[in-house]
Motif scaffolding. Structure first.
Motif, PDB file in Angstrom:
ATOM      1  N   HIS A  80       0.824  -1.215   0.000  1.00  0.00           N
ATOM      2  CA  HIS A  80       0.000   0.000   0.000  1.00  0.00           C
ATOM      3  C   HIS A  80       0.856   1.263   0.000  1.00  0.00           C
ATOM      4  O   HIS A  80       0.356   2.351  -0.285  1.00  0.00           O
ATOM      5  CB  HIS A  80      -0.965   0.004   1.200  1.00  0.00           C
ATOM      6  N   GLY A 127       0.271  -6.440  -1.599  1.00  0.00           N
ATOM      7  CA  GLY A 127      -0.895  -5.721  -1.093  1.00  0.00           C
ATOM      8  C   GLY A 127      -1.606  -6.608  -0.090  1.00  0.00           C
ATOM      9  O   GLY A 127      -2.163  -6.123   0.884  1.00  0.00           O
ATOM     10  N   LEU A 129      -1.003  -8.303   2.779  1.00  0.00           N
ATOM     11  CA  LEU A 129       0.129  -8.178   3.702  1.00  0.00           C
ATOM     12  C   LEU A 129       0.635  -9.549   4.141  1.00  0.00           C
ATOM     13  O   LEU A 129      -0.131 -10.505   4.257  1.00  0.00           O
ATOM     14  CB  LEU A 129      -0.276  -7.350   4.921  1.00  0.00           C
ATOM     15  N   GLY A 157       5.825  -3.370   6.688  1.00  0.00           N
ATOM     16  CA  GLY A 157       5.212  -2.521   7.695  1.00  0.00           C
ATOM     17  C   GLY A 157       5.336  -3.159   9.071  1.00  0.00           C
ATOM     18  O   GLY A 157       5.631  -4.358   9.188  1.00  0.00           O
ATOM     19  N   ASP A 158       5.092  -2.360  10.109  1.00  0.00           N
ATOM     20  CA  ASP A 158       5.166  -2.950  11.457  1.00  0.00           C
ATOM     21  C   ASP A 158       3.830  -3.581  11.857  1.00  0.00           C
ATOM     22  O   ASP A 158       3.797  -4.655  12.460  1.00  0.00           O
ATOM     23  CB  ASP A 158       5.664  -1.950  12.510  1.00  0.00           C
ATOM     24  N   GLY A 159       2.710  -2.975  11.444  1.00  0.00           N
ATOM     25  CA  GLY A 159       1.425  -3.647  11.664  1.00  0.00           C
ATOM     26  C   GLY A 159       1.415  -4.979  10.921  1.00  0.00           C
ATOM     27  O   GLY A 159       0.906  -5.993  11.413  1.00  0.00           O
ATOM     28  N   GLU A 160       2.032  -4.986   9.766  1.00  0.00           N
ATOM     29  CA  GLU A 160       2.103  -6.202   8.951  1.00  0.00           C
ATOM     30  C   GLU A 160       2.739  -7.371   9.699  1.00  0.00           C
ATOM     31  O   GLU A 160       2.474  -8.537   9.395  1.00  0.00           O
ATOM     32  CB  GLU A 160       2.916  -5.894   7.674  1.00  0.00           C
ATOM     33  N   ASN A 188       6.877   2.654  12.485  1.00  0.00           N
ATOM     34  CA  ASN A 188       6.231   3.934  12.801  1.00  0.00           C
ATOM     35  C   ASN A 188       5.205   3.751  13.914  1.00  0.00           C
ATOM     36  O   ASN A 188       4.586   4.710  14.370  1.00  0.00           O
ATOM     37  CB  ASN A 188       5.603   4.574  11.547  1.00  0.00           C
ATOM     38  N   LEU A 190       2.308   2.686  14.067  1.00  0.00           N
ATOM     39  CA  LEU A 190       0.881   2.922  13.800  1.00  0.00           C
ATOM     40  C   LEU A 190       0.403   2.016  12.678  1.00  0.00           C
ATOM     41  O   LEU A 190       1.181   1.634  11.802  1.00  0.00           O
ATOM     42  CB  LEU A 190       0.650   4.383  13.391  1.00  0.00           C
ATOM     43  N   GLN A 191      -0.864   1.677  12.720  1.00  0.00           N
ATOM     44  CA  GLN A 191      -1.499   0.982  11.602  1.00  0.00           C
ATOM     45  C   GLN A 191      -2.895   1.581  11.431  1.00  0.00           C
ATOM     46  O   GLN A 191      -3.211   2.586  12.073  1.00  0.00           O
ATOM     47  CB  GLN A 191      -1.506  -0.535  11.831  1.00  0.00           C
ATOM     48  N   ILE A 192      -3.743   0.988  10.616  1.00  0.00           N
ATOM     49  CA  ILE A 192      -5.018   1.640  10.268  1.00  0.00           C
ATOM     50  C   ILE A 192      -5.810   2.075  11.497  1.00  0.00           C
ATOM     51  O   ILE A 192      -6.272   3.209  11.610  1.00  0.00           O
ATOM     52  CB  ILE A 192      -5.914   0.700   9.427  1.00  0.00           C
ATOM     53  N   MET A 248       5.200   8.198  11.138  1.00  0.00           N
ATOM     54  CA  MET A 248       4.180   8.205  10.078  1.00  0.00           C
ATOM     55  C   MET A 248       3.926   9.653   9.627  1.00  0.00           C
ATOM     56  O   MET A 248       3.840  10.554  10.465  1.00  0.00           O
ATOM     57  CB  MET A 248       2.878   7.568  10.564  1.00  0.00           C
ATOM     58  N   HIS A 262      -2.670   7.094   7.562  1.00  0.00           N
ATOM     59  CA  HIS A 262      -2.256   5.798   6.992  1.00  0.00           C
ATOM     60  C   HIS A 262      -2.837   5.640   5.578  1.00  0.00           C
ATOM     61  O   HIS A 262      -2.114   5.284   4.647  1.00  0.00           O
ATOM     62  CB  HIS A 262      -2.745   4.633   7.874  1.00  0.00           C
TER      63      HIS A 262
HETATM   64  C1  LIG Z   1      -3.734  -9.681   4.618  1.00  0.00           C
HETATM   65  C2  LIG Z   1      -4.206  -8.263   4.685  1.00  0.00           C
HETATM   66  N1  LIG Z   1      -5.091  -7.928   5.641  1.00  0.00           N
HETATM   67  C3  LIG Z   1      -5.534  -6.652   5.718  1.00  0.00           C
HETATM   68  C4  LIG Z   1      -5.109  -5.705   4.841  1.00  0.00           C
HETATM   69  C5  LIG Z   1      -5.658  -4.280   4.910  1.00  0.00           C
HETATM   70  N2  LIG Z   1      -4.567  -3.365   5.350  1.00  0.00           N
HETATM   71  C6  LIG Z   1      -3.901  -2.604   4.489  1.00  0.00           C
HETATM   72  S1  LIG Z   1      -2.700  -1.697   5.223  1.00  0.00           S
HETATM   73  C7  LIG Z   1      -3.123  -2.296   6.747  1.00  0.00           C
HETATM   74  C8  LIG Z   1      -2.357  -1.833   7.974  1.00  0.00           C
HETATM   75  C9  LIG Z   1      -0.902  -2.002   7.829  1.00  0.00           C
HETATM   76  O1  LIG Z   1      -0.225  -1.429   8.866  1.00  0.00           O
HETATM   77  P1  LIG Z   1       1.339  -1.185   8.758  1.00  0.00           P
HETATM   78  O2  LIG Z   1       1.998  -2.412   8.280  1.00  0.00           O
HETATM   79  O3  LIG Z   1       1.807  -0.685  10.073  1.00  0.00           O
HETATM   80  O4  LIG Z   1       1.502  -0.105   7.636  1.00  0.00           O
HETATM   81  P2  LIG Z   1       1.472   1.491   7.842  1.00  0.00           P
HETATM   82  O5  LIG Z   1       0.226   1.814   8.594  1.00  0.00           O
HETATM   83  O6  LIG Z   1       2.674   1.845   8.598  1.00  0.00           O
HETATM   84  O7  LIG Z   1       1.455   2.042   6.464  1.00  0.00           O
HETATM   85  C10 LIG Z   1      -4.163  -3.192   6.647  1.00  0.00           C
HETATM   86  C11 LIG Z   1      -4.779  -3.906   7.786  1.00  0.00           C
HETATM   87  C12 LIG Z   1      -4.201  -6.119   3.838  1.00  0.00           C
HETATM   88  N3  LIG Z   1      -3.772  -5.279   2.910  1.00  0.00           N
HETATM   89  N4  LIG Z   1      -3.747  -7.387   3.817  1.00  0.00           N
END
Ligand SMILES: Cc1ncc(C[n+]2csc(CCOP(=O)(O)OP(=O)(O)O)c2C)c(N)n1
Length: 639
Positions: A80, A127, A129, A157-160, A188, A190-192, A248, A262
């Protein structure tokens, strides 16, 4: 001009300055493209941009020749953040930056909402994750099998980090000594939905270390620190994760540390203010106009599609009196193909702790250099195998149907989107799994893979056809699912008693085979049900009812000529060890309707989950025994 290597002990002040200038421009690009598209992900793009720029600027990748075989491989897993990736690549000369800025997320543009492999410099479309590290390792393995000594760089990503597949990939990297892997995690915090610690607490650093990676922690906005960490990673005898502390929305104070950014674009007036703050020209009005008038389908350097094509070797024929399973037909043919091509062609065979059952133990024993034991980590193995194939490696992954289809559908989908070329071989499909019961009976493989535009499904009728189909998929570029049951069976014979699929028979994709003739109706069967259909044919013949038996091994591309002949009889019964709603029967029904062929159609297939039991009893319990197939005809013809 930034030197494209990491040879210098320290990053020169002039380079740091140059990177800083580029980063400022990139932050502007990120804001402009998301604002123009009124969507996208600026927050993570702005936190990742400093290490994106450093790696894309200094790794061994030539913007003018971005697909050179010996290049370093770079995969962005948190796809993303495409605005950040496109900004960095565009500013570094991989393509014209104004095209990415203008056409981000516009129909027919290659600059999609998530990174896309069409764009030079992007190795893998992501995409979903959690899959990028597996893909990076697959590309790395493919390059290694072809003798390339390269570096692998991953961005995540860290949420990833919450995704389990990442841990699977980490273990694979350590097991197979992929010490050339360096992965940045954009920390960072943070996530969504907010802070990562609130959404799902986890020990990111400890997790990587526990799996055998070395972890370095740096300020992810400090170019010297980024550079030094990469140099250190190159010298360490382990794969390395760089936990990059970032902010972020970095660069625009009103956006910093706010998870709202985000996945939200700045409104145009806010964007103007941000551009002024960054000291950049506000050309938004001209860009809005260009987006309206300029063709979004911008020409880019094209990536050559890589695929390995094997010498299929000499087919084996199993005799009329022999009993064998399709699994052995596949395993024996694979051995022949590997023997004929090993050392001549890069080959990889993947397993997920089922080698004895899926008949790849001989490869494991005799060709350990091309056999990869992925453990009970199907998600990683599927994604990794797909990426490996995209490097031009003849790639097989053999597994049980339930794990190779339903468990990993999303990995196959992403592979397919990325133009892979691998062979998924699923054994143990259907009620034929028998005593293992319903959790292990994969009854949805045709339906599931029908959704993947780049996959062809083949369901061979007996070990002879399995042998020929295995050789066919090995010598033909493209993604294939070769599906087969578990049980031993007799060979399908012609009316003279010779093996139908023996001798000079060679597999032709999409062709149905007329096993028996008859004009009063037609049985269309696939896989192990073909032999049972012949039994029903004999029962019917004894009653004076003559029907044709067609074996349709390619259910997703029904043979229209054969279907027309079958429809002429006025009564077709499809007969399959597959969910009755999504398999051969429905494919035949669709094809008949599409071609305007009018006939009566009865679909015999699995109508509920099976239980444990002997396959023949399970078939009988769902009306799939040859006797009931014959009865279906007698009662239909009576009416
Ligand atoms: C398997 C999967 N589940 C849910 C999503 C929806 N999604 C897109 S970005 C995101 C949050 C990612 O957080 P992070 O990795 O911290 O990225 P940042 O917010 O720092 O850009 C989610 C849940 C996705 N793309 N893939």
């Amino acid at each position: 001009m930034i030197a494209r290597n990491f040879a210098q002990e320290k990053l020169a002040e002039s380079t740091i300055k140059e990177l800083g200038t580029l980063a400022r421009q990139c932050r502007g690009d990120i804001l402009k493209m998301t604002t123009l598209a009124a969507s996208g992900h600026p927050g993570g793009s702005m936190s990742s941009i400093d290490f994106y720029l450093t790696v894309f600027a200094m790794a061994n990748v030539d913007p003018c020749n971005p697909f050179a075989p010996g290049r370093d491989r770079i995969v962005t897993s948190h796809g993303h953040t495409s605005p950040g990736v496109f900004a960095a690549l565009g500013r570094l000369g991989f393509f014209a930056i104004e095209d990415a800025v203008t056409h981000f997320r516009q129909t027919n543009s290659p600059f999609e909402g998530h990174v896309e492999r069409e764009v030079p410099g992007v190795e893998w479309g992501t995409g979903n994750l959690g899959q990028g590290l597996s893909a990076l390792l697959g590309l790395g393995l493919g390059a290694r099998l072809q003798g390339h000594n390269i570096q692998l760089y991953g961005f995540m990503g860290d949420g990833e980090q919450q995704k389990g597949q990442i841990a699977e990939a980490r273990r694979f990297a350590v097991k197979y000594g992929m010490t050339n892997a360096t992965v940045f995690v954009d920390y960072n915090q943070l996530q969504i939905s907010g802070p990562i610690a609130k959404v799902m607490p986890q020990q990111i650093r400890a997790g990587w270390e526990a799996d055998g990676w070395k972890v370095l922690e740096i300020d992810g906005h400090d170019y010297q620190a980024i550079y030094q960490a990469i140099r250190q990673a190159h010298s360490l005898p382990a794969p390395v994760m760089i936990l990059a502390h970032t902010v972020m929305g970095k660069g625009v104070p009103s956006m910093e540390n706010d998870h709202k950014w985000h996945g939200q674009a700045l409104p145009i007036e806010e964007c103007r203010k941000a551009l002024a703050l960054l000291g950049l020209t506000d050309d938004l009005d001209a860009l809005v106009e260009r987006r309206k008038t300029h063709n979004p389908a911008v020409p880019l350097l094209r990536r050559e599609h890589l695929s390995a094509v094997a010498d299929p070797g000499t087919p084996r024929t199993y005799g009329a009196a022999e009993k064998n399973d399709n699994r052995s037909g596949w395993g024996n043919a694979l051995e022949d193909i590997v023997a004929a091509n090993h050392g001549r062609l890069p080959i990889a065979v993947f397993d997920c702790d089922l080698a004895p059952s899926v008949k790849t133990t001989a490869i494991a024993k005799n060709y350990p250099d091309i056999f990869f034991q992925g453990g009970i980590q199907e998600h990683n193995t599927a994604a990794l195998a797909g990426a490996c194939s995209a490097e031009g490696v003849l790639t097989y992954w053999a597994d049980f149907g339930v794990f190779g289809v339903a468990e990993t559908f999303n990995q196959h989908r992403l592979n397919d989107i990325n133009g892979t070329n691998y062979k998924v071989v699923c054994t143990h499909v259907g009620l034929d799994v028998g005593e293992d019961g319903k959790t292990h009976q994969c009854i949805d493989y045709v339906g599931a893979f029908q959704n993947l535009f780049g996959f062809k499904v083949i369901v061979p009728a007996d070990p002879n056809q399995t042998d020929r189909a295995t050789r066919y998929i090995s010598a033909t570029p493209g993604n294939f699912l070769l599906a087969m049951g578990r049980s031993k069976m007799g060979m399908v014979l012609d009316e003279t008693g010779e093996p139908f699929y023996g001798g000079s028979y060679s597999f032709v994709y999409g062709k149905a085979d007329l096993i028996r003739s008859g004009g009063m109706g037609a049985i269309i069967a696939m896989g192990g049900m073909v032999g049972r259909a012949v039994k029903a044919w004999e029962l019917l013949k004894a009653e004076g009812i003559e029907v044709m038996v067609l074996s349709m091994a390619c259910p997703s591309d029904p043979d229209m000529e054969a279907l027309a002949r079958a429809a002429k009889t006025g009564l077709i019964v499809t007969y399959e060890d597959h969910h009755v709603r999504t398999g051969l029967g429905s494919a035949v029904a669709n094809a008949l309707a599409d071609a305007g062929l009018a006939t009566r159609l009865i679909k015999l297939g699995i109508a509920r989950y099976g239980s444990s039991g002997i396959p023949d009893e399970l078939y009988r319990s769902q009306g799939l025994d040859p006797e009931n197939l014959a009865r279906t005809f007698t009662s239909a013809l009576k009416r």
